[in-house]
Design a protein around this motif. Sequence first.
Motif, PDB file in Angstrom:
ATOM      1  N   ARG A  31       0.802  -1.228   0.000  1.00  0.00           N
ATOM      2  CA  ARG A  31       0.000   0.000   0.000  1.00  0.00           C
ATOM      3  C   ARG A  31       0.832   1.273   0.000  1.00  0.00           C
ATOM      4  N   LEU A 110      -1.442   4.185  -1.192  1.00  0.00           N
ATOM      5  CA  LEU A 110      -2.434   3.812  -2.204  1.00  0.00           C
ATOM      6  C   LEU A 110      -3.732   3.487  -1.473  1.00  0.00           C
ATOM      7  N   SER A 117      -3.405   9.348  -5.176  1.00  0.00           N
ATOM      8  CA  SER A 117      -3.279   7.903  -5.035  1.00  0.00           C
ATOM      9  C   SER A 117      -3.280   7.223  -6.409  1.00  0.00           C
ATOM     10  N   ALA A 121      -0.116   5.184  -8.202  1.00  0.00           N
ATOM     11  CA  ALA A 121      -0.265   3.774  -8.586  1.00  0.00           C
ATOM     12  C   ALA A 121       0.243   3.514 -10.005  1.00  0.00           C
TER      13      ALA A 121
END
Length: 300
Positions: A31, A110, A117, A121
């Motif tokens: 994440r 993320l 975000s 990614a």
Amino acid sequence: MTSNAPLIDTVYHDLALRTLEVIRVTRVTPRLVRVTLGGPELAGFIDRAPADHVKAFFPAPGELEPVLPLLGDDDEGLIFPDVPPFPISRDYTTRRFDPVAGELDLDFVLHGSGVASVWAAQAAPGQKLGLAGPRGSVMVPLEFDWYLLASDETGLPGLSRYLEILPEGAIAKVFILVDDAGEEHHLETKADAAITWVHRDGLAHGEGDLLHRAISALEFPPGRPYVWITGEAGELKPIRRHLRAAGFDRDYTDVDGYWKRGTVNLDHHLADDDEEEPGADAASWPASSRRGGQGSSPHL
Ligand SMILES: Cc1cc2nc3c(=O)[nH]c(=O)nc-3n(C[C@H](O)[C@H](O)[C@H](O)COP(=O)(O)OP(=O)(O)OC[C@H]3O[C@@H](n4cnc5c(N)ncnc54)[C@H](O)[C@@H]3O)c2cc1C
């Protein structure tokens, strides 16, 4: 405050706007994405303290270059246009700056949706990101008896930096809220740091009171603490209440909402609704300012 009380100073820097290039992208955990930026415009970048942060400007969907605001004179700061194209910005902490290598790391959580975000990614070398700041650095002298550091992933860059600069023997009680054990990673420190990873285990980000419960169970060490806590604004409210009730000194207590559930691009300089108490006297905790009486967060 007594005369031997530590002084927290805010050092201001000239504001600059930059367009940088992505050099490298690293997955720190499932994440957390580290984006390493560089390029000629990184020259002169200033980074001095763990909570130093920038405004990152993102290209609009389908565009290659970010739209930047204008730079005003002296105290004017950034000037945003009234008509499109509008700059799209979010706040990010400078995780690492290496002037020799010409590299700046930003760590992105993320979380699924949101311009930043989504951009992180898909980030890849060669892409462009705009940057303003840091506007200033909050210089915390490392002379406290102990440190209470806590955050969700959004404050992990700043928290990691505090751990990196704490001297040998410094006592730190550290709580980090993450999804699960897969998000845990090594944090460098010379301090005597007790690090507790708190797992959401399926709970949505910004839901529940896991950080509060973990901090409430802590038996405070003796002496004067410095407190730095960040995360989802709503999750911080009971923590603020707990510290206030326990008599923590507001001058040395920084509890800062870095994002708010359901809010796009939270302005962390706006006081939370529990920060201003009707009838509170000047000496009560917390005051109307976002952080304690010393070291106010530089406004970009
Ligand atoms: C001083 C400061 C420093 C910061 N440093 C960092 C940093 O180094 N790394 C970092 O990742 N973040 C950091 N943040 C937090 C970051 O700015 C916000 O999370 C920001 O809202 C993310 O932008 P976005 O475009 O992805 O989402 P937005 O478009 O702002 O929001 C879209 C939706 O996503 C939600 N949302 C926003 N953030 C999260 C999250 N973390 N988890 C779940 N839902 C979320 C919002 O509530 C909203 O509903 C910092 C914030 C501040 C104030």
